[in-house]
Design a protein around this motif. Structure first.
Motif, short mmCIF file in Angstrom:
data_model
loop_
_atom_site.label_atom_id
_atom_site.label_comp_id
_atom_site.label_asym_id
_atom_site.label_seq_id
_atom_site.Cartn_x
_atom_site.Cartn_y
_atom_site.Cartn_z
N LEU A 240 -34.97 47.28 -2.61
CA LEU A 240 -35.32 46.23 -1.66
C LEU A 240 -36.85 46.08 -1.62
N HIS A 241 -37.37 45.34 -2.56
CA HIS A 241 -38.82 45.19 -2.63
C HIS A 241 -39.29 43.79 -2.27
N SER A 242 -38.37 42.83 -2.20
CA SER A 242 -38.79 41.45 -1.95
C SER A 242 -37.59 40.60 -1.52
N PHE A 243 -37.88 39.38 -1.10
CA PHE A 243 -36.82 38.39 -0.86
C PHE A 243 -37.35 37.00 -1.16
N GLU A 244 -36.46 36.11 -1.57
CA GLU A 244 -36.84 34.74 -1.94
C GLU A 244 -36.73 33.81 -0.74
N VAL A 245 -37.67 32.90 -0.66
CA VAL A 245 -37.71 31.91 0.43
C VAL A 245 -37.39 30.54 -0.16
N SER A 246 -36.36 29.91 0.34
CA SER A 246 -35.96 28.59 -0.16
C SER A 246 -36.14 27.49 0.88
N LYS A 247 -36.46 27.87 2.14
CA LYS A 247 -36.65 26.87 3.19
C LYS A 247 -37.62 27.39 4.25
N ILE A 248 -38.24 26.45 4.92
CA ILE A 248 -39.21 26.74 5.98
C ILE A 248 -38.66 26.19 7.30
N ASN A 249 -38.87 26.94 8.36
CA ASN A 249 -38.39 26.54 9.68
C ASN A 249 -39.56 26.17 10.59
N CYS A 250 -39.30 25.22 11.47
CA CYS A 250 -40.30 24.81 12.45
C CYS A 250 -39.60 24.56 13.78
N LYS A 251 -40.04 25.28 14.81
CA LYS A 251 -39.47 25.09 16.14
C LYS A 251 -40.50 24.39 17.01
N ILE A 252 -40.12 23.25 17.55
CA ILE A 252 -40.99 22.47 18.43
C ILE A 252 -40.25 22.28 19.75
N GLY A 253 -40.69 22.97 20.79
CA GLY A 253 -39.97 22.91 22.06
C GLY A 253 -38.57 23.43 21.86
N ASN A 254 -37.59 22.60 22.21
CA ASN A 254 -36.19 22.99 22.02
C ASN A 254 -35.58 22.35 20.78
N LYS A 255 -36.44 21.85 19.88
CA LYS A 255 -35.97 21.20 18.66
C LYS A 255 -36.25 22.10 17.46
N MET A 256 -35.28 22.21 16.57
CA MET A 256 -35.41 23.04 15.36
C MET A 256 -35.37 22.15 14.12
N TYR A 257 -36.31 22.37 13.21
CA TYR A 257 -36.36 21.63 11.95
C TYR A 257 -36.31 22.64 10.80
N THR A 258 -35.60 22.27 9.74
CA THR A 258 -35.51 23.11 8.55
C THR A 258 -35.84 22.26 7.33
N PHE A 259 -36.80 22.72 6.52
CA PHE A 259 -37.25 21.96 5.36
C PHE A 259 -37.05 22.79 4.10
N PRO A 260 -36.21 22.34 3.18
CA PRO A 260 -36.03 23.07 1.91
C PRO A 260 -37.27 22.95 1.04
N LEU A 261 -37.59 24.01 0.33
CA LEU A 261 -38.67 23.97 -0.64
C LEU A 261 -38.17 23.35 -1.93
N LYS A 262 -39.10 22.94 -2.78
CA LYS A 262 -38.72 22.32 -4.05
C LYS A 262 -37.95 23.33 -4.89
N GLN A 263 -36.79 22.93 -5.40
CA GLN A 263 -35.95 23.84 -6.17
C GLN A 263 -36.59 24.19 -7.50
N ARG A 264 -36.35 25.41 -7.92
CA ARG A 264 -36.88 25.89 -9.19
C ARG A 264 -35.91 25.49 -10.29
N TYR A 265 -36.40 24.78 -11.28
CA TYR A 265 -35.55 24.31 -12.38
C TYR A 265 -35.58 25.31 -13.54
N THR A 266 -34.43 25.47 -14.18
CA THR A 266 -34.34 26.38 -15.32
C THR A 266 -34.22 25.60 -16.62
#
Length: 266
Positions: A240-266
């Motif tokens: 357990l040395h790391s973890f991948e992040v695929s989305k960012i969260n933003c909490k504004i007051g009582n509102k929650m927003y989730t933004f996916p990061l650009k997908q990695r293409y193979t």
């Protein structure tokens, strides 16, 4: 609707500069043309109650209902507490290790253990109501142009808030290839447009795992060698040395927003 937002924004900003409640405005001092304008463009209840708290209700801070925690800034109508962060779900080995921590730390203070974890990417900010839409759009655009981030675990570190009212124990983190650090630099550029404070100059990214009231930095630091040794053994045993992040969260007051990061293409 644009005119309505401008009028509401003007009144809100006037409140902030004068610290004056609208209900206390002396209507006799308002010119007749101003009275007609206020009456004609009364703000709908749906907008006034958007933040989930009645617009004419004073919010009182009661530390007894929040384990003794207090607000770091005063609640004001039209101000929205905001945080941009990364969720960390954890893993079975980490959760198992956390359950054993209370027996490993012998201090008299009442330690509170988190059940949900996150990695902050901003300070706790205050957004004005009329900034929310453009701020969310800018953050979403940034995420769409940012590839997946890999966060690597480091050692444990003790933190204390600026008011010295709470102490935290966190797992220190770094971004692989400095992608996490660059992402925060880009968020800071967005914050600068609103004259909001950037992230800490000497940022120490971390995932808080426990906290307690007061400044007990010295006491917790005394236990770090033992705790780091046990955590490092978990890293090594379960890879357990790391973890991948695929989305960012933003909490504004009582509102929650989730933004996916650009997908990695193979």
């Amino acid at each position: 609707m644009a005119g309505l937002h401008m009028i509401r924004s003007y009144l809100s900003e006037s409140e902030d500069s004068d610290t004056q409640d609208e209900s206390k405005i002396n209507r006799d001092e308002v010119p007749s043309s101003g009275k007609n304008l206020l009456q004609r463009f009364s703000v709908p209840e749906s907008i006034l109650s958007f933040k989930g708290t009645k617009h004419d209700e004073d919010v009182h801070d009661d530390p007894s209902q929040h384990d003794g925690r207090t607000r770091t800034f005063k609640h004001e109508r039209g101000n929205w507490a905001t945080l941009v962060y990364i969720n960390y779900a954890g893993s079975n080995p980490i959760h198992s290790w956390l359950r054993k921590l209370p027996q490993q730390i012998a201090i008299k203070e009442d330690l509170k253990f988190y059940t949900e974890f996150h990695l902050s990417l901003t300070r706790c900010l205050v957004l004005k109501f009329h900034w929310i839409k453009s701020f969310v759009e800018s953050l979403q655009k940034l995420c769409q142009s940012t590839g997946e981030i890999v966060v690597e675990f480091r050692d444990l570190k003790v933190y204390c808030n600026e008011e010295r009212t709470r102490t935290f124990l966190g797992i220190r983190c770094e971004g692989r290839n400095k992608l996490l650090e660059q992402f925060v630099v880009n968020i800071d550029k967005i914050l600068a447009e609103y004259q909001l404070p950037s992230f800490y100059e000497e940022a120490s990214f971390h995932i808080s795992i426990l906290w307690c009231l007061g400044d007990v930095t010295e006491k917790l630091n005394a236990w770090l060698p033992t705790l780091n040794e046990s955590l490092n053994s978990i890293y090594a045993e379960h890879f357990l040395h790391s973890f991948e992040v695929s989305k960012i969260n933003c909490k504004i007051g009582n509102k929650m927003y989730t933004f996916p990061l650009k997908q990695r293409y193979t």
